[in-house]
Design an enzyme around this catalytic site. Structure first.
Site, PDB file in Angstrom:
ATOM      1  N   HIS A   1      -0.226  15.229 -14.844  1.00 34.45           N
ATOM      2  CA  HIS A   1      -1.688  15.098 -14.918  1.00 34.45           C
ATOM      3  C   HIS A   1      -2.242  15.746 -16.186  1.00 34.45           C
ATOM      4  O   HIS A   1      -3.292  15.336 -16.683  1.00 34.45           O
ATOM      5  CB  HIS A   1      -2.353  15.686 -13.664  1.00 34.45           C
ATOM      6  CG  HIS A   1      -2.066  17.138 -13.460  1.00 34.45           C
ATOM      7  ND1 HIS A   1      -1.020  17.591 -12.676  1.00 34.45           N
ATOM      8  CD2 HIS A   1      -2.687  18.236 -13.944  1.00 34.45           C
ATOM      9  CE1 HIS A   1      -1.012  18.909 -12.682  1.00 34.45           C
ATOM     10  NE2 HIS A   1      -2.016  19.320 -13.451  1.00 34.45           N
TER      11      HIS A   1
ATOM     12  N   CYS B   1      -2.803  11.963  -9.453  1.00 29.77           N
ATOM     13  CA  CYS B   1      -3.088  11.208 -10.675  1.00 29.77           C
ATOM     14  C   CYS B   1      -2.247   9.942 -10.793  1.00 29.77           C
ATOM     15  O   CYS B   1      -2.469   9.137 -11.684  1.00 29.77           O
ATOM     16  CB  CYS B   1      -2.866  12.077 -11.915  1.00 29.77           C
ATOM     17  SG  CYS B   1      -1.129  12.374 -12.350  1.00 29.77           S
TER      18      CYS B   1
ATOM     19  N   LYS C   1       0.854  -1.187   0.000  1.00 23.96           N
ATOM     20  CA  LYS C   1       0.000   0.000   0.000  1.00 23.96           C
ATOM     21  C   LYS C   1       0.885   1.231   0.000  1.00 23.96           C
ATOM     22  O   LYS C   1       1.780   1.355   0.835  1.00 23.96           O
ATOM     23  CB  LYS C   1      -0.884   0.001   1.252  1.00 23.96           C
ATOM     24  CG  LYS C   1      -1.873   1.138   1.283  1.00 23.96           C
ATOM     25  CD  LYS C   1      -2.673   1.274   2.578  1.00 23.96           C
ATOM     26  CE  LYS C   1      -2.999   0.025   3.287  1.00 23.96           C
ATOM     27  NZ  LYS C   1      -3.811   0.229   4.493  1.00 23.96           N
TER      28      LYS C   1
ATOM     29  N   CYS D   1       3.590  16.645  -7.355  1.00 21.99           N
ATOM     30  CA  CYS D   1       3.072  16.814  -8.721  1.00 21.99           C
ATOM     31  C   CYS D   1       4.183  17.359  -9.608  1.00 21.99           C
ATOM     32  O   CYS D   1       4.919  18.258  -9.207  1.00 21.99           O
ATOM     33  CB  CYS D   1       1.900  17.808  -8.684  1.00 21.99           C
ATOM     34  SG  CYS D   1       1.314  18.347 -10.304  1.00 21.99           S
TER      35      CYS D   1
ATOM     36  N   CYS E   1       0.704  15.098  -5.954  1.00 23.19           N
ATOM     37  CA  CYS E   1       0.089  14.370  -7.062  1.00 23.19           C
ATOM     38  C   CYS E   1      -1.096  13.523  -6.597  1.00 23.19           C
ATOM     39  O   CYS E   1      -1.030  12.854  -5.572  1.00 23.19           O
ATOM     40  CB  CYS E   1       1.136  13.454  -7.706  1.00 23.19           C
ATOM     41  SG  CYS E   1       0.497  12.444  -9.056  1.00 23.19           S
TER      42      CYS E   1
END
Ligand code: FES
Length: 101
Positions: free
Chosen positions: A81, A68, A47, A77, A66
């Site tokens: 995306h 995405c 996980k 990020c 992030c």
């Protein structure tokens, strides 16, 4: 042969799915994944969990995280995306953590 409790349990997911569809419809956004959401980030762990402390801002006014799962700098990020949204028709963007003023 299923007992009545097992038959009831078998039908429960349909009720949840129906309620979920109704909730999604009210929000006007429906996103369904046909496979894993995460294409290749930290696939060696069960996980992916990241934690953020507001002390991590190091004097910056904001940091973009992030959502995405396409960033090469995950969990930060890197703008990936934009290409993902164009290719998939998705509408994801980063989580912006802003320093309080
Ligand atoms: S790169 Fe994933 S949200 Fe920006």
């Amino acid at each position: 042969m299923l007992c009545s409790a097992a038959r009831a349990a078998a039908f429960t997911p349909l009720k949840i799915t129906s309620a979920r569809r109704a909730a999604e419809s009210r929000r006007g956004v429906v996103v369904r994944a046909s496979g894993p959401i995460n294409p290749d980030i930290k696939k060696d762990v069960d996980k992916v969990v990241d934690s953020v402390s507001l002390n991590d801002l190091d004097g910056k006014k904001q940091v973009s995280y992030c959502r995405c799962w396409r960033s090469a700098t995950f969990p930060l990020c890197n703008g990936a995306h934009v290409a993902h949204n164009k290719a998939s028709g998705d509408n994801v963007g980063p989580l912006l953590v802003k320093a309080s003023e």
